[in-house]
Design a protein around this motif. Structure first.
Motif, PDB file in Angstrom:
ATOM      1  N   ALA A 102      46.531  26.500  48.725  1.00 33.43           N
ATOM      2  CA  ALA A 102      45.806  25.994  47.550  1.00 33.43           C
ATOM      3  C   ALA A 102      45.397  27.138  46.626  1.00 33.43           C
ATOM      4  CB  ALA A 102      44.577  25.214  47.999  1.00 33.43           C
ATOM      5  N   ASN A 103      44.923  28.218  47.208  1.00 31.98           N
ATOM      6  CA  ASN A 103      44.506  29.381  46.420  1.00 31.98           C
ATOM      7  C   ASN A 103      45.681  29.975  45.643  1.00 31.98           C
ATOM      8  OD1 ASN A 103      42.627  31.602  45.702  1.00 31.98           O
ATOM      9  ND2 ASN A 103      43.935  32.817  47.034  1.00 31.98           N
ATOM     10  N   ASN A 104      46.824  30.090  46.289  1.00 30.75           N
ATOM     11  CA  ASN A 104      48.010  30.635  45.612  1.00 30.75           C
ATOM     12  C   ASN A 104      48.493  29.707  44.497  1.00 30.75           C
ATOM     13  OD1 ASN A 104      48.097  32.946  47.204  1.00 30.75           O
ATOM     14  ND2 ASN A 104      49.414  32.004  48.739  1.00 30.75           N
ATOM     15  N   LEU A 105      48.468  28.400  44.749  1.00 30.39           N
ATOM     16  CA  LEU A 105      48.900  27.445  43.729  1.00 30.39           C
ATOM     17  C   LEU A 105      47.969  27.478  42.519  1.00 30.39           C
ATOM     18  CD1 LEU A 105      49.941  24.323  45.852  1.00 30.39           C
ATOM     19  CD2 LEU A 105      51.436  25.766  44.464  1.00 30.39           C
ATOM     20  N   LEU A 106      46.685  27.631  42.773  1.00 29.72           N
ATOM     21  CA  LEU A 106      45.724  27.703  41.673  1.00 29.72           C
ATOM     22  C   LEU A 106      46.007  28.914  40.786  1.00 29.72           C
ATOM     23  CD1 LEU A 106      43.032  26.571  40.450  1.00 29.72           C
ATOM     24  CD2 LEU A 106      41.867  28.282  41.850  1.00 29.72           C
ATOM     25  N   ARG A 107      46.260  30.049  41.402  1.00 33.94           N
ATOM     26  CA  ARG A 107      46.536  31.264  40.632  1.00 33.94           C
ATOM     27  C   ARG A 107      47.843  31.142  39.858  1.00 33.94           C
ATOM     28  NH1 ARG A 107      43.178  35.563  42.695  1.00 33.94           N
ATOM     29  NH2 ARG A 107      41.778  34.659  44.236  1.00 33.94           N
ATOM     30  N   ASP A 108      48.850  30.555  40.486  1.00 37.41           N
ATOM     31  CA  ASP A 108      50.119  30.331  39.787  1.00 37.41           C
ATOM     32  C   ASP A 108      49.930  29.393  38.593  1.00 37.41           C
ATOM     33  OD1 ASP A 108      51.432  31.953  41.592  1.00 37.41           O
ATOM     34  OD2 ASP A 108      52.237  30.300  42.781  1.00 37.41           O
ATOM     35  N   TYR A 109      49.099  28.388  38.784  1.00 34.08           N
ATOM     36  CA  TYR A 109      48.832  27.425  37.711  1.00 34.08           C
ATOM     37  C   TYR A 109      48.198  28.120  36.514  1.00 34.08           C
ATOM     38  CZ  TYR A 109      46.192  23.861  35.171  1.00 34.08           C
ATOM     39  OH  TYR A 109      45.643  23.080  34.186  1.00 34.08           O
ATOM     40  N   TYR A 110      47.204  28.972  36.763  1.00 33.61           N
ATOM     41  CA  TYR A 110      46.544  29.670  35.666  1.00 33.61           C
ATOM     42  C   TYR A 110      47.484  30.665  34.986  1.00 33.61           C
ATOM     43  CZ  TYR A 110      41.900  27.825  36.728  1.00 33.61           C
ATOM     44  OH  TYR A 110      40.812  27.007  36.914  1.00 33.61           O
ATOM     45  N   ARG A 111      48.281  31.351  35.787  1.00 33.08           N
ATOM     46  CA  ARG A 111      49.223  32.310  35.197  1.00 33.08           C
ATOM     47  C   ARG A 111      50.224  31.597  34.288  1.00 33.08           C
ATOM     48  NH1 ARG A 111      49.311  34.434  40.704  1.00 33.08           N
ATOM     49  NH2 ARG A 111      48.004  36.312  40.804  1.00 33.08           N
ATOM     50  N   ALA A 112      50.616  30.399  34.663  1.00 34.75           N
ATOM     51  CA  ALA A 112      51.590  29.644  33.871  1.00 34.75           C
ATOM     52  C   ALA A 112      51.040  29.238  32.508  1.00 34.75           C
ATOM     53  CB  ALA A 112      52.036  28.393  34.640  1.00 34.75           C
ATOM     54  N   GLN A 113      49.711  29.248  32.367  1.00 28.87           N
ATOM     55  CA  GLN A 113      49.106  28.875  31.096  1.00 28.87           C
ATOM     56  C   GLN A 113      49.045  30.039  30.109  1.00 28.87           C
ATOM     57  OE1 GLN A 113      48.425  25.521  31.243  1.00 28.87           O
ATOM     58  NE2 GLN A 113      49.111  25.823  33.354  1.00 28.87           N
ATOM     59  N   LYS A 114      49.324  31.252  30.597  1.00 27.80           N
ATOM     60  CA  LYS A 114      49.153  32.443  29.770  1.00 27.80           C
ATOM     61  C   LYS A 114      50.494  33.014  29.297  1.00 27.80           C
ATOM     62  CE  LYS A 114      44.672  32.551  30.180  1.00 27.80           C
ATOM     63  NZ  LYS A 114      43.793  32.358  29.012  1.00 27.80           N
ATOM     64  N   ARG A 115      50.498  33.538  28.092  1.00 28.28           N
ATOM     65  CA  ARG A 115      51.704  34.179  27.566  1.00 28.28           C
ATOM     66  C   ARG A 115      51.969  35.502  28.272  1.00 28.28           C
ATOM     67  NH1 ARG A 115      51.720  33.394  20.961  1.00 28.28           N
ATOM     68  NH2 ARG A 115      51.843  31.103  20.964  1.00 28.28           N
TER      69      ARG A 115
END
Length: 206
Positions: free
Chosen positions: A75-88
């Motif tokens: 869950a922690n890794n998915l959360l970080r990936d999700y936030y990174r995907a929102q950034k240029r």
């Protein structure tokens, strides 16, 4: 009663009932993990993705750790990936400095019953994400330093230092949000009580 690893293996073999049982055992905790960090529209998707990643990542789960810490690690890794995907520029995103609010999390749907609970929720979302996560694992999931270290993939000593620092940051944030010295004293002085009350509320919703 089958253990979590036994249920996971059965689910991977195609036994859907085993997957349902595993989901029911841990749904509330994973739902709680995401609920104060992502917008309501993404919440259910993130929970589902976490459990599906456990099914697909057979080789990543080792029996020398508990399924619960493994699940939170996913869950922690998915959360970080999700936030990174929102950034240029995802490589520039520093979770030790950026809060859930900074990285674009939508308004929280969690509403504390008491003013102190609402202050705590807001303060958590305004401290760096690394600090928010370590405190929520500590207060809401009642994880030990060693368990938290497994979830975050960092040394146990680092966890202890991060908890201390996170508490300091949380208290500073609460001081900004409190409307009076008395409110601050009540909130900080009964931090574990308010955290436990929020955990119960979030579990009931989940």
């Amino acid at each position: 009663m089958p253990t979590d690893p036994e249920l996971l293996e059965a689910w991977r073999r195609g036994e859907l009932a085993a997957g349902d049982e595993l989901f029911n055992r841990h749904f509330a905790a994973i739902h709680r993990f995401f609920r104060n960090k992502v917008s309501d529209g993404r919440l259910e998707d993130m929970v589902q993705q976490t459990f599906m990643a456990c099914v697909e990542g057979r080789e990543r789960f080792r029996n020398d750790s508990t399924f619960r810490t493994y699940l939170f690690g996913v869950a922690n890794n998915l959360l970080r990936d999700y936030y990174r995907a929102q950034k240029r520029e995802p490589e520039a995103l520093d979770f030790g400095k950026s809060s859930a609010v900074d990285v674009g999390a939508g308004p929280s749907t969690v509403v504390g019953k008491r003013r102190e609970e609402r202050l705590l929720l807001e303060a958590l979302r305004n401290i760096p994400l690394d600090s928010q996560i370590v405190l929520e694992l500590y207060y809401w999931e009642e994880m030990s330093a060693s368990q938290t270290a497994e979830v975050l993939g960092i040394p146990e000593g680092t966890v202890r230092g991060r908890v201390r620092r996170a508490k300091e940051l949380l208290k500073k944030e609460l001081a900004k949000l409190a409307t009076s010295p008395q409110e601050l004293e009540t909130t900080v002085g009964n931090l574990e009580r308010w955290a436990a009350a929020l955990r119960q509320q979030m579990s009931e919703v989940g």
